[in-house]
Design a protein around this motif. Sequence first.
Motif, PDB file in Angstrom:
ATOM      1  N   ILE A  77      60.390   1.936  59.914  1.00 37.29           N
ATOM      2  CA  ILE A  77      59.360   2.405  60.844  1.00 37.29           C
ATOM      3  C   ILE A  77      59.792   1.960  62.241  1.00 37.29           C
ATOM      4  N   GLY A  78      60.207   2.908  63.054  1.00 44.39           N
ATOM      5  CA  GLY A  78      60.661   2.574  64.395  1.00 44.39           C
ATOM      6  C   GLY A  78      59.635   2.919  65.451  1.00 44.39           C
ATOM      7  N   VAL A  79      60.085   2.974  66.683  1.00 47.76           N
ATOM      8  CA  VAL A  79      59.199   3.244  67.817  1.00 47.76           C
ATOM      9  C   VAL A  79      58.587   4.634  67.712  1.00 47.76           C
ATOM     10  N   ARG A  80      59.390   5.615  67.321  1.00 49.56           N
ATOM     11  CA  ARG A  80      58.906   6.993  67.264  1.00 49.56           C
ATOM     12  C   ARG A  80      57.782   7.153  66.240  1.00 49.56           C
ATOM     13  N   ARG A  81      57.984   6.632  65.044  1.00 47.11           N
ATOM     14  CA  ARG A  81      56.948   6.754  64.024  1.00 47.11           C
ATOM     15  C   ARG A  81      55.711   5.940  64.369  1.00 47.11           C
TER      16      ARG A  81
END
Length: 273
Positions: free
Chosen positions: A252-256
């Motif tokens: 789970i990164g910044v975009r998600r």
Amino acid sequence: MNWNFAHFVKGHSDKLTMMLTIAIVQFSIAVMMVPFLGYPVPEAWIWLSLAAVPHTTYKIALAKAYELGEMTKIYPISRGFSIVLVTSVSMLVFHDELTGVMLLGILIIVLGTFGLSVPENSSAVRLSGVALTLCLGAGLSVAAYTMLDGVGVRVGENATTLKSIATFAAWLFILDGLGMMTFMYFYRGRSAFIAAVETRGRGLLAGFAAFACFWIAIWAFAHAPIALVAVLRETSVLFSLVLGKLFLSEKIGVRRSFFALVTFFGIVILQFS
């Protein structure tokens, strides 16, 4: 509402076996309830029969899709697609009244839900054409059974009573269970049921959780606009995101994280609409 068993299915080595176990558990609970509930009104049988089909195809399509990709990609696509279909049909066919604010909230949730499936970077593994097709098939199945459940549970003079709703739900689980068990028998034979028994506590827990959440959704369909209930139910993608991270080590990164906040913002708008 399906996030609670989605990670059980994805986390199991044999996705179809876990789906079969869930169907068997739901079927067994429903069979035990029938002596106390009786039969649904005659008019409900056609809706029950029709709804059982997409309930079963959803399990099959989602299980096969999970064999080809991450839950945090597959689940948002299938559920987001179903939101679009259900909202469109409920407004155009069933003439459910949704205010402009409600539609804004739904639109934001759809954008956020689809956004959750976007890879964090260009080098990430993308879904294959087969996986995407299965995702859309699962979403179509969800939309179909949502509309059929929502209409069918309201049939009859006392449709909103707890007993009437429980009766409809019980027979739906029975028909769905029969459909899934029949499919697996012809697809894998008796070995499928032996494998289902071997899931033990994990399968029981997934089955009980799925039963409870589907029952709550059906109860809600009897009391609120179908589109509104469907949209709020599909925000379970937020839970799938967290569970994918905790139990399946999916990233789970910044975009998600951003699209998760977008989805949550849409929920807030619906809450105050």
